[in-house]
Design a protein around this motif. Structure first.
Motif, PDB file in Angstrom:
ATOM      1  N   GLN A 122      49.962  48.352  39.092  1.00 20.24           N
ATOM      2  CA  GLN A 122      48.788  49.225  39.050  1.00 20.24           C
ATOM      3  C   GLN A 122      48.176  49.224  37.648  1.00 20.24           C
ATOM      4  OE1 GLN A 122      50.072  52.957  40.722  1.00 20.24           O
ATOM      5  NE2 GLN A 122      47.994  53.531  41.236  1.00 20.24           N
ATOM      6  N   ALA A 123      49.006  49.337  36.639  1.00 23.30           N
ATOM      7  CA  ALA A 123      48.513  49.353  35.258  1.00 23.30           C
ATOM      8  C   ALA A 123      47.961  47.981  34.864  1.00 23.30           C
ATOM      9  CB  ALA A 123      49.625  49.788  34.306  1.00 23.30           C
ATOM     10  N   ILE A 124      48.622  46.934  35.303  1.00 25.60           N
ATOM     11  CA  ILE A 124      48.150  45.575  35.011  1.00 25.60           C
ATOM     12  C   ILE A 124      46.780  45.352  35.647  1.00 25.60           C
ATOM     13  CG2 ILE A 124      48.585  43.123  35.455  1.00 25.60           C
ATOM     14  CD1 ILE A 124      51.641  43.834  35.211  1.00 25.60           C
ATOM     15  N   SER A 125      46.629  45.812  36.873  1.00 24.99           N
ATOM     16  CA  SER A 125      45.355  45.671  37.590  1.00 24.99           C
ATOM     17  C   SER A 125      44.240  46.455  36.889  1.00 24.99           C
ATOM     18  CB  SER A 125      45.524  46.154  39.026  1.00 24.99           C
ATOM     19  OG  SER A 125      44.307  46.140  39.701  1.00 24.99           O
ATOM     20  N   LEU A 126      44.549  47.684  36.478  1.00 24.57           N
ATOM     21  CA  LEU A 126      43.541  48.483  35.774  1.00 24.57           C
ATOM     22  C   LEU A 126      43.196  47.842  34.434  1.00 24.57           C
ATOM     23  CD1 LEU A 126      41.701  50.917  35.512  1.00 24.57           C
ATOM     24  CD2 LEU A 126      43.669  52.246  34.701  1.00 24.57           C
ATOM     25  N   LYS A 127      44.189  47.304  33.746  1.00 28.19           N
ATOM     26  CA  LYS A 127      43.926  46.665  32.456  1.00 28.19           C
ATOM     27  C   LYS A 127      42.986  45.469  32.634  1.00 28.19           C
ATOM     28  CE  LYS A 127      45.978  44.916  28.253  1.00 28.19           C
ATOM     29  NZ  LYS A 127      47.141  44.403  27.587  1.00 28.19           N
ATOM     30  N   LYS A 128      43.173  44.711  33.710  1.00 25.23           N
ATOM     31  CA  LYS A 128      42.269  43.590  33.987  1.00 25.23           C
ATOM     32  C   LYS A 128      40.856  44.103  34.244  1.00 25.23           C
ATOM     33  CE  LYS A 128      41.432  39.654  37.045  1.00 25.23           C
ATOM     34  NZ  LYS A 128      40.058  39.668  36.664  1.00 25.23           N
ATOM     35  N   ALA A 129      40.734  45.190  35.017  1.00 19.93           N
ATOM     36  CA  ALA A 129      39.407  45.769  35.284  1.00 19.93           C
ATOM     37  C   ALA A 129      38.759  46.248  33.994  1.00 19.93           C
ATOM     38  CB  ALA A 129      39.523  46.921  36.283  1.00 19.93           C
ATOM     39  N   VAL A 130      39.547  46.864  33.118  1.00 16.48           N
ATOM     40  CA  VAL A 130      39.036  47.340  31.824  1.00 16.48           C
ATOM     41  C   VAL A 130      38.557  46.158  30.983  1.00 16.48           C
ATOM     42  CG1 VAL A 130      39.748  48.363  29.622  1.00 16.48           C
ATOM     43  CG2 VAL A 130      40.390  49.469  31.767  1.00 16.48           C
ATOM     44  N   GLU A 131      39.374  45.112  30.910  1.00 13.61           N
ATOM     45  CA  GLU A 131      38.992  43.947  30.113  1.00 13.61           C
ATOM     46  C   GLU A 131      37.764  43.254  30.687  1.00 13.61           C
ATOM     47  OE1 GLU A 131      42.760  41.937  29.813  1.00 13.61           O
ATOM     48  OE2 GLU A 131      43.337  43.164  28.078  1.00 13.61           O
ATOM     49  N   ASP A 132      37.650  43.237  32.018  1.00 11.84           N
ATOM     50  CA  ASP A 132      36.445  42.675  32.641  1.00 11.84           C
ATOM     51  C   ASP A 132      35.208  43.485  32.262  1.00 11.84           C
ATOM     52  OD1 ASP A 132      38.008  40.731  33.826  1.00 11.84           O
ATOM     53  OD2 ASP A 132      37.951  41.621  35.842  1.00 11.84           O
ATOM     54  N   LYS A 133      35.337  44.820  32.256  1.00 10.26           N
ATOM     55  CA  LYS A 133      34.214  45.687  31.862  1.00 10.26           C
ATOM     56  C   LYS A 133      33.832  45.444  30.409  1.00 10.26           C
ATOM     57  CE  LYS A 133      33.227  48.524  35.322  1.00 10.26           C
ATOM     58  NZ  LYS A 133      31.913  48.791  35.832  1.00 10.26           N
ATOM     59  N   ILE A 134      34.827  45.337  29.545  1.00  6.65           N
ATOM     60  CA  ILE A 134      34.551  45.101  28.126  1.00  6.65           C
ATOM     61  C   ILE A 134      33.831  43.761  27.961  1.00  6.65           C
ATOM     62  CG2 ILE A 134      35.635  44.590  25.887  1.00  6.65           C
ATOM     63  CD1 ILE A 134      37.764  46.748  26.638  1.00  6.65           C
ATOM     64  N   ALA A 135      34.303  42.737  28.658  1.00  5.95           N
ATOM     65  CA  ALA A 135      33.665  41.418  28.576  1.00  5.95           C
ATOM     66  C   ALA A 135      32.240  41.470  29.129  1.00  5.95           C
ATOM     67  CB  ALA A 135      34.495  40.388  29.337  1.00  5.95           C
ATOM     68  N   LYS A 136      32.052  42.150  30.264  1.00 13.89           N
ATOM     69  CA  LYS A 136      30.717  42.255  30.881  1.00 13.89           C
ATOM     70  C   LYS A 136      29.765  42.996  29.951  1.00 13.89           C
ATOM     71  CE  LYS A 136      29.365  45.240  34.036  1.00 13.89           C
ATOM     72  NZ  LYS A 136      29.273  46.026  35.260  1.00 13.89           N
ATOM     73  N   ASP A 137      30.238  44.112  29.374  1.00 16.19           N
ATOM     74  CA  ASP A 137      29.394  44.859  28.443  1.00 16.19           C
ATOM     75  C   ASP A 137      29.018  43.998  27.246  1.00 16.19           C
ATOM     76  OD1 ASP A 137      29.542  47.002  30.135  1.00 16.19           O
ATOM     77  OD2 ASP A 137      30.779  48.244  28.821  1.00 16.19           O
ATOM     78  N   GLY A 138      29.959  43.176  26.791  1.00 16.55           N
ATOM     79  CA  GLY A 138      29.674  42.268  25.678  1.00 16.55           C
ATOM     80  C   GLY A 138      28.626  41.241  26.054  1.00 16.55           C
ATOM     81  N   LEU A 139      28.729  40.689  27.268  1.00 18.53           N
ATOM     82  CA  LEU A 139      27.746  39.705  27.722  1.00 18.53           C
ATOM     83  C   LEU A 139      26.368  40.330  27.864  1.00 18.53           C
ATOM     84  CD1 LEU A 139      29.720  37.722  30.452  1.00 18.53           C
ATOM     85  CD2 LEU A 139      29.001  36.916  28.206  1.00 18.53           C
TER      86      LEU A 139
END
Length: 164
Positions: A122-139
């Protein structure tokens, strides 16, 4: 061909909507949890009810509820008697920060959570979602900056062309 087009639009839609798999919670569930806390007979029941209420609050669509849940969890972190309790509270904090759009803080709390339970899916999955959001916001930020620079350069070029 239609399937490929459908997948393309689904991926574009999830890029902009941020499709994550974290559940939402409505006001009825929160009200039920609040009632449960008020009716708790023992300290142990009250603590369990407060954890359920915290869960409901950070999964709410209302930012006031999420903030209230974050406050409750932050205040109770020092009272965690076991690594399992600490892991749960850290995870819920990360969900709350994620819901509020504070992705760097959510990632930081998830890293603490994963120190306690490195293979918790669950934490690994949320961390991936968080990192995806950070990357998307950066893009998106890079895209906005590039567009602004392009408009500025185009404006300067047009002004120079008019002077000639």
């Amino acid at each position: 061909m239609e399937a490929k087009i459908g997948r393309f639009f689904d991926s574009v839609g999830s890029f902009f909507s941020g499709g994550d798999s974290i559940p939402w919670c409505d006001r009825d569930v929160i009200a039920g949890c609040e009632k449960e806390v008020a009716e708790a007979a023992s300290e142990e029941q009250k603590n369990e009810s407060l954890m359920r209420l915290s869960w409901a609050l950070v999964h709410s669509r209302q930012s006031d509820d999420v903030n209230r849940g974050l406050g409750m969890l932050e205040a109770s972190l020092g009272n965690s008697s076991s690594p399992l309790q600490m892991r749960e509270k850290l995870y819920l904090l990360a969900v709350g920060y994620y819901r509020n759009g504070d992705y760097p803080r959510s990632r930081q709390v998830l890293e603490r959570c994963l120190e306690i339970a490195p293979d918790w899916r669950q934490a690994i999955s949320l961390k991936k979602a968080v990192e995806d959001k950070i990357a998307k916001d950066g893009l998106i930020g890079i895209g906005i900056a590039t567009t602004a620079v392009g408009l500025l350069v185009g404006g300067i070029a047009a002004a120079v062309a008019r002077k000639k």
